[in-house]
Scaffold this motif. Structure first.
Motif, PDB file in Angstrom:
ATOM      1  N   LEU A 252       7.996  60.455  29.586  1.00  0.00           N
ATOM      2  CA  LEU A 252       8.396  59.626  28.450  1.00  0.00           C
ATOM      3  C   LEU A 252       9.629  60.166  27.731  1.00  0.00           C
ATOM      4  O   LEU A 252      10.103  59.534  26.778  1.00  0.00           O
TER       5      LEU A 252
ATOM      6  N   LEU B 290      12.427  57.666  27.427  1.00  0.00           N
ATOM      7  CA  LEU B 290      12.266  56.419  26.677  1.00  0.00           C
ATOM      8  C   LEU B 290      13.150  56.359  25.430  1.00  0.00           C
ATOM      9  O   LEU B 290      13.790  55.320  25.184  1.00  0.00           O
TER      10      LEU B 290
ATOM     11  N   LEU C 117       1.755  53.283  30.046  1.00  0.00           N
ATOM     12  CA  LEU C 117       2.858  54.108  30.536  1.00  0.00           C
ATOM     13  C   LEU C 117       3.783  53.340  31.466  1.00  0.00           C
ATOM     14  O   LEU C 117       5.012  53.494  31.401  1.00  0.00           O
TER      15      LEU C 117
ATOM     16  N   ALA D 247       6.652  51.390  29.833  1.00  0.00           N
ATOM     17  CA  ALA D 247       7.696  52.285  29.321  1.00  0.00           C
ATOM     18  C   ALA D 247       8.584  52.788  30.452  1.00  0.00           C
ATOM     19  O   ALA D 247       9.817  52.838  30.324  1.00  0.00           O
TER      20      ALA D 247
END
Length: 457
Positions: free
Chosen positions: A238, A241, A334, A337
């Motif tokens: 992540l 992101l 998830l 994303a």
């Protein structure tokens, strides 16, 4: 040195030569071994799974660390081990395990992060106390607070005592986990159950609860490590992101600017193409700088996402009681994303390719215009050279006349001086010499032009 024995097999006899083990070892010792053979071979045995006996507690922390921070983390670990008079890890080591009292410390160094896993046997009987005194609490708080790097992931795991029966008991974990966000699944081919809410609690840690049947300690260690790796890789994936969200409005701006440049190329006058090319080159440098700045992060996030999915697959999850499994949670939360990150990097690559094609098109157009200008310049130079040649020919004609005049004058003076002996009229001799001298001078100039023409060819 060799012993021979007759061995019957399918009616035939084969002679088998046996070499003594000492001679074989001596021969192997003389072989040239690749310098990294041992290191490459031992890589598959690096970071072995722990053998876990229930009940116990696990605390795990992962820190983002560059090369300098990882070197500092190694020194920081050595300082802790020295205080407890324990063996130190070798320089450049990426894995070390040490027992500090009742706590087992497992230290790992990865590409861009370091991880610390603390394992302590025993678990409180009171559910609310499972995570009250964590496994890492026995390690100096001052040492834990000064670990180099930036904390990216922190997890507690409570491994409950083995469940002896075939039927799973009903666990009410509302005291330690958020019931509204509960994620659970049967793993290890139905031999264990995992509960979590994937939330950061007041102590800064996420929580996992594992209850299992009488499985082997090694298998239980694999299960715990996979859960920790899933959460670590999830957080690392992540990291791209925020960059994707930051880049998205910039991409819209750059795409709009590229569309304006394309409109200018279609409608602009040829004399403005160079200005348009400079504008396009500036946009290309901006986009390429943005791509170079974020490409490594997006690539690493994609790799971490693949690793997280692979670890989830290794769990062999099964749903029970209608609860959402880890795999389902990742697919729902998830995956979007990561698809956003993947879309942004593809969009950035596509923009770079479109700018490159547009630059090639405009550059070709400018080059064609430059070639046309060069042709016009060459034509102008040819005209000037032609005029210079005509002027030179005119001057050469005057030169023939001048040379003839002076040469004939010399002939006239010569015959005047020799009139006493030759009895020839000087004026007549001078007149007759003019065509001869003019023809000779003209032929000489022509021959000189022919020689120069041969040299040019």
């Amino acid at each position: 040195m060799f012993s021979k024995a007759a061995v019957p097999w399918r009616g035939e006899t084969f002679r088998v030569c046996s070499v003594s083990s000492a001679l074989l070892l001596r021969a192997l010792a003389t072989m040239h071994e690749y310098v990294l053979r041992q290191q490459l071979h031992n890589e598959i045995h690096a970071r072995p799974y722990e053998h876990l006996l229930t009940p116990l507690q696990i605390s795990h922390m992962a820190y983002l660390a560059d090369a300098q921070a990882q070197a500092q983390a190694h020194v920081h670990l050595c300082r802790l081990l020295e205080n407890h008079h324990l063996p130190l890890p070798s320089e450049g080591s990426s894995f070390h395990v040490a027992d500090i009292g009742q706590v087992r410390l497992r230290w790992e160094r990865h590409g861009e992060f370091t991880s610390y896993t603390f394992i302590r046997p025993g678990l409180a009987t009171d559910q609310q106390s499972w995570f009250g005194h964590c496994a890492c609490a026995d390690i100096s708080a001052a040492w834990r607070e000064t670990i180099p790097g930036a904390l990216i992931c922190a997890n507690h795991i409570a491994l409950l005592p083995d469940h002896p029966g075939d039927d799973w008991p009903q666990h009410d974990l509302s005291a330690v986990l958020d019931a509204d966000a509960l994620v659970a699944s049967e793993v290890a081919d139905g031999q264990a159950r995992v509960y979590t809410d994937l939330r950061i609690h007041a102590d800064g840690f996420a929580r996992f609860v594992i209850v299992s049947r009488a499985i082997s300690p090694r298998r239980r260690g694999r299960l715990a490590q996979r859960l920790l790796e899933i959460e670590t890789y999830r957080m690392l994936s992540l990291l791209a992101l925020p960059a994707a969200r930051e880049i998205t409005p910039l991409l819209s701006q750059y795409e709009q600017e590229l569309a304006q440049i394309m409109d200018a190329i279609r409608s602009s006058q040829p004399e403005r193409d160079r200005q348009t090319l400079e504008r396009l080159s500036q946009l290309a440098s901006t986009v390429e700088s943005l791509y170079a700045q974020h490409h490594a992060r997006f690539t690493a996030s994609s790799v971490y996402y693949d690793l997280a999915n692979r670890r989830i697959t290794d769990l062999h999850e099964q749903q029970f009681m209608g609860l959402q499994t880890l795999g389902q949670f990742m697919d729902r939360r998830l995956a979007p994303a990561m698809q956003t990150c993947s879309h942004v990097i593809r969009r950035l690559q596509g923009l770079s390719e479109r700018i490159s094609r547009c630059s090639n098109l405009l550059r070709t157009r400018v080059e064609v215009q430059m070639q046309q200008q060069n042709r016009e310049l060459l034509a102008s130079m040819n005209r000037r050279q032609y005029l210079q040649l005509r002027l030179q020919q005119t001057v050469e004609g005057l030169s023939v006349a001048a040379i003839t005049y002076y040469a004939s004058s010399l002939v006239g003076h010569l015959f005047e001086a020799m009139h006493r002996w030759l009895h020839v009229d000087a004026a007549a001799a001078q007149g007759w010499s003019i065509p001869v001298i003019a023809l000779a001078v003209w032929l000489g100039l022509r021959r000189a032009h022919q020689r120069l023409a041969k040299v040019d060819r």
